[in-house]
Scaffold this motif. Structure first.
Motif, PDB file in Angstrom:
ATOM      1  N   LEU A 122      -0.736 -11.777  -1.869  1.00 40.61           N
ATOM      2  CA  LEU A 122       0.492 -11.382  -1.273  1.00 40.61           C
ATOM      3  C   LEU A 122       2.007 -11.814  -1.925  1.00 40.61           C
ATOM      4  CD1 LEU A 122       0.941  -9.664   0.986  1.00 40.61           C
ATOM      5  CD2 LEU A 122       1.239 -11.880   2.399  1.00 40.61           C
ATOM      6  N   MET A 145       2.169  -9.775  -5.010  1.00 42.47           N
ATOM      7  CA  MET A 145       2.611  -8.293  -4.616  1.00 42.47           C
ATOM      8  C   MET A 145       4.029  -8.216  -4.333  1.00 42.47           C
ATOM      9  SD  MET A 145      -0.846  -7.367  -2.376  1.00 42.47           S
ATOM     10  CE  MET A 145      -0.251  -5.956  -1.511  1.00 42.47           C
ATOM     11  N   LEU A 146       4.489  -9.297  -3.345  1.00 39.60           N
ATOM     12  CA  LEU A 146       5.952  -9.176  -2.971  1.00 39.60           C
ATOM     13  C   LEU A 146       6.835  -9.322  -4.228  1.00 39.60           C
ATOM     14  CD1 LEU A 146       6.150 -11.744   0.087  1.00 39.60           C
ATOM     15  CD2 LEU A 146       7.252  -9.387  -0.259  1.00 39.60           C
ATOM     16  N   LEU A 166       6.640  -5.907  -5.929  1.00 41.03           N
ATOM     17  CA  LEU A 166       7.420  -5.121  -4.914  1.00 41.03           C
ATOM     18  C   LEU A 166       9.048  -5.242  -5.355  1.00 41.03           C
ATOM     19  CD1 LEU A 166       6.541  -3.119  -2.678  1.00 41.03           C
ATOM     20  CD2 LEU A 166       7.042  -4.704  -1.044  1.00 41.03           C
ATOM     21  N   TYR A 199       3.768  -0.843  -8.725  1.00 39.59           N
ATOM     22  CA  TYR A 199       3.090  -0.421  -7.614  1.00 39.59           C
ATOM     23  C   TYR A 199       1.586  -0.278  -8.031  1.00 39.59           C
ATOM     24  CZ  TYR A 199       7.843   0.462  -6.277  1.00 39.59           C
ATOM     25  OH  TYR A 199       9.309   0.251  -6.159  1.00 39.59           O
ATOM     26  N   ILE A 244       0.220  -3.756  -7.353  1.00 41.81           N
ATOM     27  CA  ILE A 244       0.280  -3.966  -5.984  1.00 41.81           C
ATOM     28  C   ILE A 244      -1.221  -3.433  -5.623  1.00 41.81           C
ATOM     29  CG2 ILE A 244       1.310  -3.492  -3.883  1.00 41.81           C
ATOM     30  CD1 ILE A 244       3.980  -3.502  -4.986  1.00 41.81           C
ATOM     31  N   ILE A 259      -8.740  -7.743  -0.818  1.00 42.94           N
ATOM     32  CA  ILE A 259      -9.770  -7.135   0.020  1.00 42.94           C
ATOM     33  C   ILE A 259     -11.354  -7.373  -0.286  1.00 42.94           C
ATOM     34  CG2 ILE A 259     -10.953  -4.871   0.995  1.00 42.94           C
ATOM     35  CD1 ILE A 259      -8.188  -5.345   2.213  1.00 42.94           C
ATOM     36  N   LEU A 280      -6.559   0.467   4.403  1.00 45.55           N
ATOM     37  CA  LEU A 280      -6.059  -0.162   3.309  1.00 45.55           C
ATOM     38  C   LEU A 280      -6.677   0.240   2.276  1.00 45.55           C
ATOM     39  CD1 LEU A 280      -4.075  -2.279   2.058  1.00 45.55           C
ATOM     40  CD2 LEU A 280      -5.693  -3.956   2.024  1.00 45.55           C
ATOM     41  N   ALA A 330       4.048   1.459  -1.071  1.00 49.40           N
ATOM     42  CA  ALA A 330       3.542   0.011  -1.729  1.00 49.40           C
ATOM     43  C   ALA A 330       4.224  -0.936  -0.746  1.00 49.40           C
ATOM     44  CB  ALA A 330       4.175  -0.390  -3.109  1.00 49.40           C
ATOM     45  N   ALA A 331       5.330  -0.942   0.010  1.00 49.96           N
ATOM     46  CA  ALA A 331       5.687  -1.809   1.022  1.00 49.96           C
ATOM     47  C   ALA A 331       4.667  -1.775   2.247  1.00 49.96           C
ATOM     48  CB  ALA A 331       7.106  -1.656   1.370  1.00 49.96           C
ATOM     49  N   ILE A 356       1.796  -0.944   2.058  1.00 53.97           N
ATOM     50  CA  ILE A 356       0.352  -1.679   1.731  1.00 53.97           C
ATOM     51  C   ILE A 356       0.466  -3.119   1.968  1.00 53.97           C
ATOM     52  CG2 ILE A 356      -1.257  -2.192  -0.300  1.00 53.97           C
ATOM     53  CD1 ILE A 356      -0.702   0.664  -1.403  1.00 53.97           C
ATOM     54  N   THR A 357       1.423  -3.602   1.313  1.00 55.39           N
ATOM     55  CA  THR A 357       1.715  -5.192   1.569  1.00 55.39           C
ATOM     56  C   THR A 357       1.928  -5.462   2.737  1.00 55.39           C
ATOM     57  OG1 THR A 357       3.296  -4.599  -0.700  1.00 55.39           O
ATOM     58  CG2 THR A 357       3.316  -6.870   0.357  1.00 55.39           C
ATOM     59  N   LEU A 383      -1.445  -5.687   4.104  1.00 59.57           N
ATOM     60  CA  LEU A 383      -2.216  -6.936   3.647  1.00 59.57           C
ATOM     61  C   LEU A 383      -1.553  -8.272   4.474  1.00 59.57           C
ATOM     62  CD1 LEU A 383      -4.425  -7.480   1.781  1.00 59.57           C
ATOM     63  CD2 LEU A 383      -2.552  -8.382   0.148  1.00 59.57           C
ATOM     64  N   CYS A 384      -0.239  -8.229   4.491  1.00 60.98           N
ATOM     65  CA  CYS A 384       0.230  -9.359   5.141  1.00 60.98           C
ATOM     66  C   CYS A 384      -0.139  -9.512   6.638  1.00 60.98           C
ATOM     67  CB  CYS A 384       1.729  -9.234   5.143  1.00 60.98           C
ATOM     68  SG  CYS A 384       2.741 -10.664   5.831  1.00 60.98           S
ATOM     69  N   ILE A 387      -2.947  -8.309   8.059  1.00 62.25           N
ATOM     70  CA  ILE A 387      -4.508  -8.769   7.809  1.00 62.25           C
ATOM     71  C   ILE A 387      -4.467 -10.306   7.653  1.00 62.25           C
ATOM     72  CG2 ILE A 387      -6.615  -8.605   6.163  1.00 62.25           C
ATOM     73  CD1 ILE A 387      -6.074  -5.682   5.844  1.00 62.25           C
ATOM     74  N   ILE A 427       9.076  -7.921   4.153  1.00 61.46           N
ATOM     75  CA  ILE A 427       8.189  -6.924   3.316  1.00 61.46           C
ATOM     76  C   ILE A 427       8.693  -5.632   3.888  1.00 61.46           C
ATOM     77  CG2 ILE A 427       5.984  -6.188   2.815  1.00 61.46           C
ATOM     78  CD1 ILE A 427       4.778  -8.867   3.601  1.00 61.46           C
ATOM     79  N   TYR A 448      11.383  -3.454   1.918  1.00 66.65           N
ATOM     80  CA  TYR A 448      11.133  -2.649   0.873  1.00 66.65           C
ATOM     81  C   TYR A 448      10.527  -1.526   1.255  1.00 66.65           C
ATOM     82  CZ  TYR A 448      11.194  -7.306  -1.606  1.00 66.65           C
ATOM     83  OH  TYR A 448      11.746  -8.625  -2.085  1.00 66.65           O
TER      84      TYR A 448
END
Lengths: 479, 805
Positions: free
Chosen positions: A320, A323-324, A327, A335, A338, A346, B637, B654-655, B657-658, B661-662, B664, B695, B698
């Motif tokens: 994460l 990914m941040l 982003l 992307y 990401i 997963i 996801l 993408a945000a 998706i993030t 995930l966050c 989750i 997040i 974004y």
């Protein structure tokens, strides 16, 4: 003895006092002679006989002067007696003196015969005018003799074995000894036993039965305790010493006695003392194990839950964070990254309990960092101990994640060192942490928890960037 | 300090006689002494004959006076042997002295012919208490002896009827010298002088001197005038024919030998006194020396028996005091005459009389110290102080007369004093000391097995106190006895008894118990040769002695035996200690330890197995839970990842998706925390909200989160709140750009999450039926409101929001 009547009164009184004192001193001498040897052999019996004969002689001299004094007070000139008693006394002195001189090969023993003979046998006519002086001279001679004998015997008693040696021996014993008769009357007790009883029970005893009942019923002084588990009488006294008390029966002249022996077994008890400590530890361990056994499921749930949470925190949190960063940087390529990071996360979730080894994880970390443009520089050899290296790797991942996520760093420096006594690691970065306070989240708390399990410590310095320092001692208990 | 005080006290005692004067008298050589009979005409005759001499009376013997260069009255049986043996130079016989029975005819007309007639009367018989009278009666009744049993029986018989009066010249019948009776008649009495038919003795009475005495020429006339010539024919005396019945002493040696024990015989056999104590000079001497010898032997035995050093010292002091007291008395009774020296010797008695009870008390206080240390310390000081003070008072009695009120004008002190008030304090001090010591000793040793025997020391004490009281009161039974010896004997018996009863701990039977002991012990001499050993050590004695050389203080003989040595005067004591019991205990301990270790290992293994099993089960459960929790979201996801390539607004996607995930991550984290803890701090939830809003920014959703809560929130509600926020934010990202205001507020007793948006919320997306049921199951409610320029979605938990703070 008529001569005494013509002497002044003070001469008669002096002679009387002198012979009385001489008799007392001779009695002391008899007592000394009696006690001079530990075993009464023939020579000592002769010596005792000789001294008793001299004592008898002195008694007769007391009688003589008493008679003079009686005459002086009543105004009667009582004649001197000559009878069997004098002859018997003189015969005794001669016999013992001669026997001692012959068997003891020392002529000094016979020297008492002459003065005794003069005093007892000298005819009245021959001694006329000088008898009182003879009497005084003989008295002084015997007084001097008694004093010399006492002095000599005292020296012998102090330097050689004597009747007192048994007392000295019993008092010298480090062991306590006590004898008592069936009624509980204490016949003999040495000082060691006396002191031991005082320390054990805090008082004196006049009845040995009471003492024995008290120690068996554990009526002891506050600071004393019984330390044996069975019926054996093993005690720790107020001074910390350990004493073992044993009892046994004796038969002396058809009369039974009981003997109590007390041994100081502190030295012998030293090893069991260590064993006691070990036993106590094992006992505590046993109790803990039993308690843990009854709660094992609860513990496992907590343990596994905690582990899973940490694991997810590590892998998801790390992904994460990356990914941040992506982003934040923006751009199609980012992307795509990401997406791949999310996909990787997963996949991790499919196998939540699978843990890779440290080098694999570090390689993957370095690769992932490179992919997003973060440089992870590791200096030093990886630690051979997998357990420690695994925890160090967890710390590197968490530290790197924090550096990227919170410090926006693009370079992370890891230094691993192994000294003689410990393993050390330092993590720093080129992020924009400007010092000051920070809030400790789940990541650092987890680091502390993991390190505490192997006796490690974590230090965080915030004066020059955000620096994590950890160290683990090599001689830790779980090593 | 104590030693110095004792020395000073002794010096004081020695100096007292010097301070108060007991210098030697310087006698005159012109003195003639006569017996102090109630009637002694010889003295009055001498006063008429010897003008230039001082004539005195005396109760002492001629030897005492000759020693002082004085002339003295004597009888021929005394004088002639004295002259013969050179004790006296001159003998001047003055008169005959015949023993007669004088009957007062004014008082009785009884007929007396011989000595046996004295028994037949009921009159009192005066008896001149001296050996010459008894010798006369004995001679009359038994010609063989001068002190016969028949004479003694005769007088004892009269005494048994309480008629025999010692030295009483006023009785109707008196047995005395003829010239004494004649003198009484000359004074107006009417005595008939009877020379018994069975005979009597006649003596010559005169003056014995070491210096020549010049008598006047008319001496015989003067003597006759004074009524002294017994054989004169003037009628004052019996006739010459009667005098023929009187015999004379022919063998002086026989007379002296027969009458040597006169004092003790008359005291015991006639007057029934001194039955159990010394009655004459020989007995005084012998008894005193025998007592001292016994006391010394007793002290000798004492020294090895008493365990405590201080008690041993006090017992020794007690024995020594009693010996010294007897010796002092021994000395005092040999010094004749009257002088300050004798008085001070008598005063010194009180050093011992007070010291002995003090020793007893100090012993008792020492033994009792354990029970009441403070009391004993104070009592010790008081008793010592009092004793010293009283001794000083006695020794200075001549200055104040508080102890004894003495009439110094009377020559013999023994008869011329009465007790002063201080004497009774001294007496009370002694009695109280004895009683207190007895009480303390009995109280201390009440647990002694020989408790029944305590009656003996109590009896001794009672008898002693009664005896002392009777003595002080002057009761003849006690007064006639030897006080010093009696007290000394009682003291020895008392001390020995209290030791034998175990009141004072003593050791005895050293050698017997040593040799029968089960302790492996032996005594070796300087050459390491075993001299004495216990029965157990007997067989090993020679073997052990060979090892003594190598031993310093202790060594192990074998696994179960330790050998010890200690040096004693003249040798060495060796003993073995059996430590097999300790070894057995050690083995037992080690076995127990091993058992515990095994049990712990088993427990540990069982725990590991159970832990592994539980771990596997738990992992499986957690994995299942995880799958259930995230499977839907993971699918979403995966779909989103696939769709990313085709999305036009890739950044927003993408945000999302993030965010997913966050979500989750936090959802799993909260679900797992729910298993560990029932409540979560609100600040943690706010951090999660901040993370999510960061997040979402974004994705074009700019949310401002405000939190007014500072409490713990139920884990379940936290999950619902986080879900609700994610749903709302995710829904808004789709409509971006947009600004949201998120407020986390208290609501009644619970909490409320209020989301304000400029656009209307899609209620279907935000709260499907499953989520709504979940919210309602925790007492929550979802509200949607239309505000003036915004729309609000609220998740409220009025009561359940706060748990387990």
């Amino acid at each position: 003895m008529f001569d005494f009547y013509v002497q002044p009164e003070w001469v008669r009184v002096m002679a009387s006092m002198l012979v009385a004192v001489c008799t007392i001193v001779q009695t002391v001498s008899v007592v000394y002679t009696f006690n001079v040897n530990i075993k009464k052999d023939a020579m000592q019996k002769l010596q005792i006989g000789n001294e008793l004969a001299v004592l008898a002689m002195l008694f007769y001299m007391v009688y003589m002067i008493a008679k003079v004094q009686l005459g002086a007070s009543d105004g009667m000139i009582l004649p001197q007696e000559k009878g069997y008693i004098q002859v018997m006394i003189l015969a005794m002195i001669c016999f013992f003196g001669a026997a001692l001189s012959i068997f003891g090969r020392n002529i000094v023993h016979i020297t008492g015969v002459l003065p005794a003979s003069i005093l007892l046998l000298l005819p009245k006519e021959a001694a006329a005018g000088i008898y009182a002086y003879l009497y005084l001279a003989v008295t002084i001679y015997f007084l001097f003799r008694s004093v010399c004998l006492i002095y000599k015997n005292d020296k012998i008693i102090k330097a050689k074995l004597s009747a007192y040696s048994v007392k000295y021996a019993i008092d010298a014993l480090d062991a306590g000894i006590l004898f008592y008769d069936p009624s509980g009357y204490i016949t003999l007790m040495n000082t060691t036993m006396q002191n031991m009883i005082q320390k054990l029970c805090g008082k004196k005893y006049y009845n040995a039965h009471t003492f024995y009942e008290d120690i068996t019923a554990l009526r002891l002084s506050d600071k004393s305790e019984k330390i044996s588990e069975d019926e054996k009488l093993l005690f720790r006294l107020s001074d910390g010493s350990i004493w073992l008390i044993t009892q046994s029966e004796l038969k002396i002249n058809n009369k039974s006695y009981t003997q109590l022996l007390a041994f100081d077994v502190s030295r012998e008890w030293e090893l069991p003392e260590k064993l006691v400590i070990q036993k106590e530890r094992l006992s505590i361990q046993s109790d803990e194990l039993k308690a843990m056994l009854s709660e094992i499921r609860e513990i496992c749930i907590r343990e596994e839950t905690f582990k899973l949470r940490n694991r997810l925190h590590d892998c998801l949190g790390h992904n994460l964070a990356l990914m941040l960063r992506e982003l934040r940087e923006g751009g199609d390529e980012r992307y795509t990254n990401i997406a791949s990071l999310a996909e990787g996360a997963i996949k991790e979730l499919d196998h939540p309990f699978k843990v890779k080894d440290a080098s694999q994880r570090l390689n993957a970390l370095i690769a992932a960092m490179n992919k997003i443009g973060v440089e992870l520089l590791i200096e030093g050899e990886l630690i051979a101990d997998e357990k420690i290296m695994g925890i160090f790797t967890d710390v590197i991942i968490e530290g790197t994640t924090n550096a990227i996520r919170h410090g926006f760093a693009d370079k992370v420096f890891v230094i691993i060192r192994e000294t003689k006594n410990e393993y050390c690691m330092k993590i720093s970065d080129n992020g924009n942490f400007s010092g000051g306070d920070y809030k400790e989240g789940g990541g650092i708390t987890a680091m502390r928890y993991k390190l505490s399990a192997i006796g490690g410590v974590i230090k965080i310095q915030t004066t020059q960037g955000f620096v994590i320092e950890i160290s683990v001692a090599k001689d830790r208990e779980d090593a | 300090m104590n030693k110095r005080m004792i020395c000073l006290f002794v010096i004081f005692l020695l100096c007292v006689p010097l301070l108060f004067g007991c210098a030697k008298e310087f006698p005159s050589d012109k003195v003639v002494c006569f017996r102090n009979y109630a009637v002694n005409p010889l003295k009055s005759a001498a006063e008429n004959i010897l003008y230039d001499y001082e004539v005195k009376t005396t109760s002492y013997s001629f030897i005492y006076h000759l020693d002082r260069n004085e002339a003295c009255e004597a009888l021929d049986v005394q004088a002639l042997p004295a002259v013969k043996n050179g004790i006296a130079a001159y003998w001047y016989p003055l008169s005959n002295a015949t023993v007669v029975i004088a009957v007062d005819r004014d008082a009785t007309d009884i007929s007396i012919n011989d000595w046996s007639d004295l028994c037949k009367t009921e009159c009192d018989v005066g008896f001149l208490n001296n050996r010459f009278i008894l010798a006369a009666i004995s001679y009359a009744l038994d010609k063989e002896s001068y002190m016969s049993d028949s004479a003694i029986k005769l007088l004892a018989g009269i005494n048994a009827e309480h008629r025999l009066k010692k030295d009483d010249m006023s009785c109707p019948i008196i047995v005395c010298f003829d010239y004494q009776a004649a003198a009484l008649n000359a004074e107006g009495r009417n005595y008939e002088l009877i020379i018994p038919a069975d005979g009597t003795l006649s003596y010559e009475v005169g003056i014995l001197s070491n210096t020549e005495i010049n008598f006047p020429d008319n001496m015989n006339d003067i003597l006759i005038n004074c009524g002294l010539d017994g054989e004169s024919e003037d009628g004052a005396f019996p006739s010459l024919s009667e005098y023929k019945r009187a015999g004379r002493v022919s063998d002086y040696n026989a007379f002296e030998n027969d009458t040597a024990h006169y004092a003790s015989v008359t005291r015991r056999n006639i007057f029934n006194t001194r039955l159990y104590s010394s009655a004459d000079q020989i007995e005084h001497h012998m008894f005193a020396v025998i007592y001292c010898v016994i006391a010394v032997v007793w002290i000798g035995m004492l020294m090895s028996r008493i365990v405590d050093k201080k008690v041993r010292f006090l017992m020794l002091a007690s024995g020594m005091l009693s010996i010294c007291w007897v010796l002092l008395r021994y000395l005092k009774y040999q010094i004749l005459g009257e002088s300050a020296l004798i008085r001070y010797l008598w005063y010194l008695y009180y050093v011992f009389q007070l010291g002995l009870p003090l020793c007893m008390l100090l012993i008792a206080l020492f033994v009792y110290k354990e029970k009441a240390p403070e009391f004993c310390r104070i009592a010790e000081k008081i008793s010592i102080g009092l004793c010293v003070t009283l001794v000083i008072c006695v020794l200075t009695n001549d200055m104040h007369n508080f102890v004894f009120i003495i009439d110094y004008s009377v020559s013999k002190v023994d008869n011329s004093y009465i007790y002063g008030w201080l004497y009774y304090i001294i007496f009370a001090d002694c009695i109280l000391s004895i009683l207190l010591s007895e009480f303390l000793l009995l109280k201390t040793a009440w647990s002694s097995p020989k408790r029944r025997g305590f009656v003996l020391p109590m009896l001794y004490t009672c008898v002693l106190i009664i005896y002392c009281t009777l003595y002080v009161l002057g009761i003849p039974f006690a007064r006639e006895s030897d006080f010093v010896m009696t007290v000394g004997v009682f003291l020895l018996l008392y001390n020995e008894t209290i030791m034998r009863l175990g009141i004072i701990p003593v050791n005895s039977m050293y050698t017997k118990l040593f040799s029968h002991s089960t302790l492996n012990i032996l005594i070796a001499d300087e050459n390491k040769a075993p001299i004495l050993y216990s029965s157990v050590a007997e067989s090993e004695a020679s073997e052990l002695s060979s090892q003594i050389e190598a031993i310093k203080s202790s060594c192990k003989l074998n696994d179960d035996t330790v050998l010890f040595t200690d040096i004693i005067p003249g040798g060495i004591v060796v003993w073995q200690e059996d430590i097999s019991e300790i070894n057995r205990l050690q083995v037992q301990y080690k076995e127990n330890l091993a058992k515990t270790e095994v049990a712990n290992t088993l427990l540990s293994k069982e725990m590991t197995a159970k832990a592994n099993l539980a771990s596997i089960e738990e992992k499986s459960k957690l994995a299942n839970m995880l799958q259930m929790e995230i499977s839907d979201k993971a699918k979403v996801l995966s779909g989103m990842l696939t769709d990313l390539e085709n999305e036009s607004d890739k950044k927003s996607y993408a945000a999302r998706i993030t965010m997913l995930l966050c979500y989750i991550k936090r959802h799993i984290s909260l679900s797992l925390r729910k298993l560990e803890e029932s409540a979560i701090p609100s600040e943690d939830l706010v951090a999660y909200i901040d993370e999510l809003t960061q997040i979402s920014s974004y994705g074009g959703v700019y949310a401002k989160a405000v939190c007014d809560l500072d409490k713990n929130i139920s884990s379940d509600i936290c999950l619902l709140v986080y879900d609700f926020l994610y749903r709302a934010t995710e829904a808004c990202v789709k409509v971006n750009p947009i600004h949201l205001l998120i407020r986390f507020l208290p609501y009644r007793e619970g909490i409320m999450l209020d989301i304000l948006s400029p656009v209307i919320f899609d209620t279907e997306t935000l709260c499907d039926s499953v989520f709504t049921k979940q919210v309602e199951s925790f007492g929550g409610r979802i509200d949607f409101r239309k505000l003036d320029d915004a729309f609000a979605a609220s998740l409220k938990f009025p009561k359940e929001g706060e748990l387990n703070v």
